[in-house]
Design an enzyme around this catalytic site. Structure first.
Site, PDB file in Angstrom:
ATOM      1  CG  ASP A   1       1.640   1.757   8.944  1.00 44.75           C
ATOM      2  OD1 ASP A   1       1.073   0.679   9.226  1.00 44.75           O
ATOM      3  OD2 ASP A   1       1.742   2.709   9.744  1.00 44.75           O
TER       4      ASP A   1
ATOM      5  CG  PHE B   1      -1.714   6.887  13.558  1.00 48.47           C
ATOM      6  CD1 PHE B   1      -1.504   7.817  14.572  1.00 48.47           C
ATOM      7  CD2 PHE B   1      -1.737   5.534  13.901  1.00 48.47           C
ATOM      8  CE1 PHE B   1      -1.315   7.411  15.889  1.00 48.47           C
ATOM      9  CE2 PHE B   1      -1.559   5.126  15.221  1.00 48.47           C
ATOM     10  CZ  PHE B   1      -1.347   6.070  16.217  1.00 48.47           C
TER      11      PHE B   1
ATOM     12  CE  LYS C   1      -4.732  -0.484  14.887  1.00 44.58           C
ATOM     13  NZ  LYS C   1      -3.779   0.527  14.421  1.00 44.58           N
TER      14      LYS C   1
HETATM   15  C1  LIG Z   1      -2.631   1.297  14.853  1.00 46.40           C
HETATM   16  C2  LIG Z   1      -1.655   1.771  13.854  1.00 46.40           C
HETATM   17  C3  LIG Z   1      -0.304   1.959  14.176  1.00 46.40           C
HETATM   18  C4  LIG Z   1       0.233   1.822  15.574  1.00 46.40           C
HETATM   19  O1  LIG Z   1       0.060   0.545  16.124  1.00 46.40           O
HETATM   20  P1  LIG Z   1       0.247   0.355  17.707  1.00 46.40           P
HETATM   21  O2  LIG Z   1       0.071  -1.128  17.892  1.00 46.40           O
HETATM   22  O3  LIG Z   1      -0.811   1.170  18.364  1.00 46.40           O
HETATM   23  O4  LIG Z   1       1.605   0.814  18.042  1.00 46.40           O
HETATM   24  C5  LIG Z   1       0.553   2.350  13.166  1.00 46.40           C
HETATM   25  N1  LIG Z   1       0.116   2.527  11.908  1.00 46.40           N
HETATM   26  C6  LIG Z   1      -1.167   2.342  11.564  1.00 46.40           C
HETATM   27  C7  LIG Z   1      -1.586   2.546  10.138  1.00 46.40           C
HETATM   28  C8  LIG Z   1      -2.109   1.986  12.516  1.00 46.40           C
HETATM   29  O5  LIG Z   1      -3.389   1.852  12.183  1.00 46.40           O
END
Ligand SMILES: *Cc1c(COP(=O)(O)O)cnc(C)c1O
Length: 397
Positions: free
Chosen positions: A214, A129, A243
């Site tokens: 990521d 994701f 986050k």
């Molecule tokens: C939450 C998340 C995203 C997306 O972040 P947003 O602030 O919702 O755009 C991308 N990659 C990972 C691994 C995530 O946990």
């Protein structure tokens, strides 16, 4: 009739009006123990006094100027992140998806700047994701994310998470980078072998590819290191964070080595709000706390204690919980019962946990949780499991 808010979320019928550390208080005054921390965001808990005062001080002075001008808090936060990571430079965003967008653009630009514009493809992983923009859903590629939104952005090749051979098979003359979550977050807290991340680094070096991590969910102390890739002893060329870095204020960044960022010159990328004075004021306070003396050692100690208690709960409730996994305070529990049954029983026990793929629930507590608070949370998780067992017995007649 459609709701005034676009109904893209299957929301729980709970509305919180106040927070205190790991507690959330709803409209009726009921207190819930928050083991989700806004999906790994509120790293220092709700209404943390240090973060509140950083935000309040800045809010009284200045909210927004745009990136037409220097932003002192942004420079300070960047210097802190440079000091504590592999990175030499970074671009600030308002969200995780934007940080990944920047990472993808940077990887393409790197090769084009080096005279290889044909190298634009990025190898990503099934089950991952990276956000909800068109580029980031194309990058992740899962049907749940992409269905009905095509045509997708070209240039992503999907390997099997943890499977080195599947990565090697996808590398070609157009490959620019490999992008990976060091632990799958939404994907169910799935961890590859550390050797896998090491091998990706070696492949990138051998093939002239950039390694993109990521760390939007895994970063900022969540796993007991400042960033999860440190556990594997490898560094990326580019890293997306968000986050935790804002502690609840929308903030993200795309960090990079000087080499990887070579093509990102003035005018190539931008954001109106990214790195605004408010978000960066909070980001500085978060970084100063998380990198403070003993903070991460304490995260690891707490993680060990919590993990031990969870093993006990799993043994006590074998028809509800199956196994625990993850790193530090990024914990996944694979459920035997339906994970949403456990999440819902949690609500009844005034406990918030977050569902994930692979029938898992996620525990992502604030990193400054205490031993007594862990005991309180475990008592509630125990009560939720007892309730699920009662429902199982009833269903069995
Ligand atoms: C939450 C998340 C995203 C997306 O972040 P947003 O602030 O919702 O755009 C991308 N990659 C990972 C691994 C995530 O946990």
């Amino acid at each position: 009739m459609i709701t005034p808010v676009l109904p893209t979320y299957a929301r729980a019928p709970l509305a919180f009006v106040e927070g205190q550390g790991p507690w959330l208080i709803d409209e009726k005054g009921d207190r819930y123990f928050d083991l989700g921390a806004g999906i790994a965001v509120n790293v220092l808990g709700h209404a943390n006094p240090t973060l509140v005062s950083a935000l309040e001080d800045q809010a009284r002075r200045l909210w927004h100027t745009s990136n037409l001008y220097r932003i002192p808090n942004q420079e300070k936060l960047a210097e802190l992140l440079v000091e504590h990571t592999f990175a030499d430079t970074m671009f600030f965003t308002n969200s995780g998806a934007e940080a990944m967008e920047c990472a993808i653009k940077m990887a393409r630009k790197f090769h084009s700047h080096a005279g290889n514009p044909e190298r634009f493809r990025v190898i990503t992983f099934e089950g991952s994701f990276h956000g909800r923009t068109l580029a980031t859903i194309s990058a992740a590629g899962g049907e749940k994310l992409t269905k009905g939104f095509g045509p997708l952005l070209p240039g992503f090749d999907h390997a099997v998470y943890g499977d080195l051979e599947s990565v090697k098979a996808l590398i070609g003359p157009e490959t620019a980078a490999i992008a990976i979550e060091p632990i799958l977050g939404e994907g169910g807290i799935i961890q590859p072998e550390r050797a896998f991340l090491k091998a990706l680094r070696e492949i990138c070096d051998a093939e002239g590819l950039l390694l993109i991590m990521d760390e939007i969910q895994t970063g900022v102390g969540r796993t007991g290191k400042l960033f999860a890739h440190e556990w594997a002893g490898v560094t990326p060329d580019i890293m997306a964070i968000a986050k935790g870095i804002g502690g609840g204020f929308p903030l993200g960044a795309c960090l990079a080595t000087e080499r990887a960022a070579a093509g990102m010159t003035a005018g190539t990328h931008g954001s109106t709000y990214g790195g605004n004075p408010l978000g960066c004021a909070v980001g500085v306070a978060v970084m100063e706390t998380v990198t403070g003396p003993g903070f991460l050692e304490e995260v690891n100690r707490l993680a060990g204690a919590l993990r031990q208690k969870l093993e006990g709960l799993i043994s006590a409730h074998p028809t509800v919980l199956e196994s625990v996994r993850g790193e530090g305070l990024m914990i996944g529990i694979r459920c035997k019962a339906a994970n949403m049954d456990v999440v819902n029983a949690g609500y009844d026990a005034r406990l918030l946990v977050v569902p994930a793929a692979d029938n898992a629930i996620r525990l992502l507590p604030p990193l400054n949780i205490t031993d007594a608070e862990i005991d309180e949370a475990m008592a509630r998780l125990d009560a939720a499991c007892v309730a699920v067992e009662a429902a199982q017995r009833e269903a069995a007649g």
